[in-house]
Design a protein around this motif. Structure first.
Motif, PDB file in Angstrom:
ATOM      1  N   GLU A 160      13.368  17.535  39.038  1.00  0.00           N
ATOM      2  CA  GLU A 160      14.717  16.619  39.220  1.00  0.00           C
ATOM      3  C   GLU A 160      15.933  17.383  39.988  1.00  0.00           C
ATOM      4  O   GLU A 160      16.269  18.289  39.630  1.00  0.00           O
ATOM      5  N   PHE A 161      16.199  16.717  41.145  1.00  0.00           N
ATOM      6  CA  PHE A 161      17.300  17.152  41.910  1.00  0.00           C
ATOM      7  C   PHE A 161      18.624  16.877  41.246  1.00  0.00           C
ATOM      8  O   PHE A 161      18.986  15.692  40.711  1.00  0.00           O
ATOM      9  N   ILE A 162      19.476  17.891  40.829  1.00  0.00           N
ATOM     10  CA  ILE A 162      20.700  17.801  40.412  1.00  0.00           C
ATOM     11  C   ILE A 162      21.628  18.362  41.574  1.00  0.00           C
ATOM     12  O   ILE A 162      21.423  19.169  42.131  1.00  0.00           O
ATOM     13  N   PRO A 163      22.875  18.062  41.422  1.00  0.00           N
ATOM     14  CA  PRO A 163      23.913  18.670  42.405  1.00  0.00           C
ATOM     15  C   PRO A 163      24.070  20.105  42.251  1.00  0.00           C
ATOM     16  O   PRO A 163      24.438  20.872  43.306  1.00  0.00           O
ATOM     17  N   ALA A 164      23.641  20.749  41.067  1.00  0.00           N
ATOM     18  CA  ALA A 164      23.801  22.309  41.000  1.00  0.00           C
ATOM     19  C   ALA A 164      22.679  22.829  41.910  1.00  0.00           C
ATOM     20  O   ALA A 164      22.885  23.986  42.112  1.00  0.00           O
ATOM     21  N   ASP A 165      21.798  22.181  42.327  1.00  0.00           N
ATOM     22  CA  ASP A 165      20.590  22.855  43.205  1.00  0.00           C
ATOM     23  C   ASP A 165      21.055  23.078  44.453  1.00  0.00           C
ATOM     24  O   ASP A 165      20.706  24.026  45.043  1.00  0.00           O
ATOM     25  N   LEU A 166      22.209  22.607  45.011  1.00  0.00           N
ATOM     26  CA  LEU A 166      22.808  23.028  46.245  1.00  0.00           C
ATOM     27  C   LEU A 166      23.055  24.442  46.189  1.00  0.00           C
ATOM     28  O   LEU A 166      23.220  24.919  47.135  1.00  0.00           O
ATOM     29  N   LEU A 167      23.585  24.999  44.997  1.00  0.00           N
ATOM     30  CA  LEU A 167      23.974  26.310  44.817  1.00  0.00           C
ATOM     31  C   LEU A 167      22.816  27.586  45.313  1.00  0.00           C
ATOM     32  O   LEU A 167      22.887  28.415  45.716  1.00  0.00           O
ATOM     33  N   LEU A 168      21.516  26.921  45.120  1.00  0.00           N
ATOM     34  CA  LEU A 168      20.211  27.584  45.763  1.00  0.00           C
ATOM     35  C   LEU A 168      20.331  27.761  47.375  1.00  0.00           C
ATOM     36  O   LEU A 168      19.801  28.689  47.665  1.00  0.00           O
ATOM     37  N   ALA A 169      20.789  26.741  48.116  1.00  0.00           N
ATOM     38  CA  ALA A 169      20.866  26.969  49.442  1.00  0.00           C
ATOM     39  C   ALA A 169      21.686  27.983  49.934  1.00  0.00           C
ATOM     40  O   ALA A 169      21.344  28.468  50.757  1.00  0.00           O
ATOM     41  N   GLN A 170      22.692  28.459  49.221  1.00  0.00           N
ATOM     42  CA  GLN A 170      23.736  29.480  49.810  1.00  0.00           C
ATOM     43  C   GLN A 170      22.823  30.857  49.497  1.00  0.00           C
ATOM     44  O   GLN A 170      22.980  31.729  50.262  1.00  0.00           O
TER      45      GLN A 170
END
Length: 179
Positions: free
Chosen positions: A154-164
């Protein structure tokens, strides 16, 4: 919503600490320090913050139609028609049709829970009692649905931290940002 409050608060504090660490690395870096090292240290801090956010979101939600178990990576919907029982041996486990077992990470077994559990006062035992009471009070219409649904990631906004983390690895490994 059922969760261990202590775990949620502890993870939130650790997450704030990781964010603060990632922000203080930049002003604390000496001019002679390579940019890549500073970038990697702050990237690791943000990746640990992501892990803490994922762990802090674990919970069990009671709805009028059934239970939603939200774990580290997945979300499971157990309608009252599929619910059979809840066990508290070694943590909270919901048993559904076909003897499928769904363990709730939010209430996994711990040594700190053993003594209150023997007295019937642990948070796991209390959560199990609330689930049993909710299943008894459910409307007859809510027992029609019998299919357990599991959403794996499940995608949550905190997953954007992995992009960095990926961007940081590409920048340092390609030589764009020197190590």
């Amino acid at each position: 919503m059922l969760r261990r409050t202590g775990t949620f608060v502890f993870m939130a504090l650790l997450c704030c600490g990781m964010f603060a660490m990632a922000l203080t690395v930049w002003p604390a870096a000496r001019p002679s320090d390579p940019l890549g090292d500073t970038l990697l240290v702050s990237s690791v801090g943000l990746a640990v913050a992501w892990l803490m956010l994922r762990l802090a979101r674990a919970r069990v939600e009671i709805h009028c139609g059934g239970l939603r178990i939200i774990d580290f990576l997945r979300r499971t919907w157990i309608p009252w028609g599929a619910y059979r029982m809840v066990e508290t041996d070694g943590g909270l486990t919901v048993v559904s049709r076909g003897e499928q077992r769904h363990a709730a990470v939010a209430f996994s077994g711990s040594l700190m829970e053993e003594m209150p559990a023997r007295r019937g006062r642990s948070r796991t035992v209390t959560a199990a009692a609330e689930i049993r009471a909710a299943s008894r009070e459910a409307s007859p219409a809510s027992f029609r649905d019998t299919e357990v649904t599991t959403k794996r990631w499940e995608f949550i906004p905190a997953d954007l931290l992995l992009a960095q983390v990926l961007v940081c690895l590409v920048l340092t490994q390609s030589g764009i940002v020197p190590m």
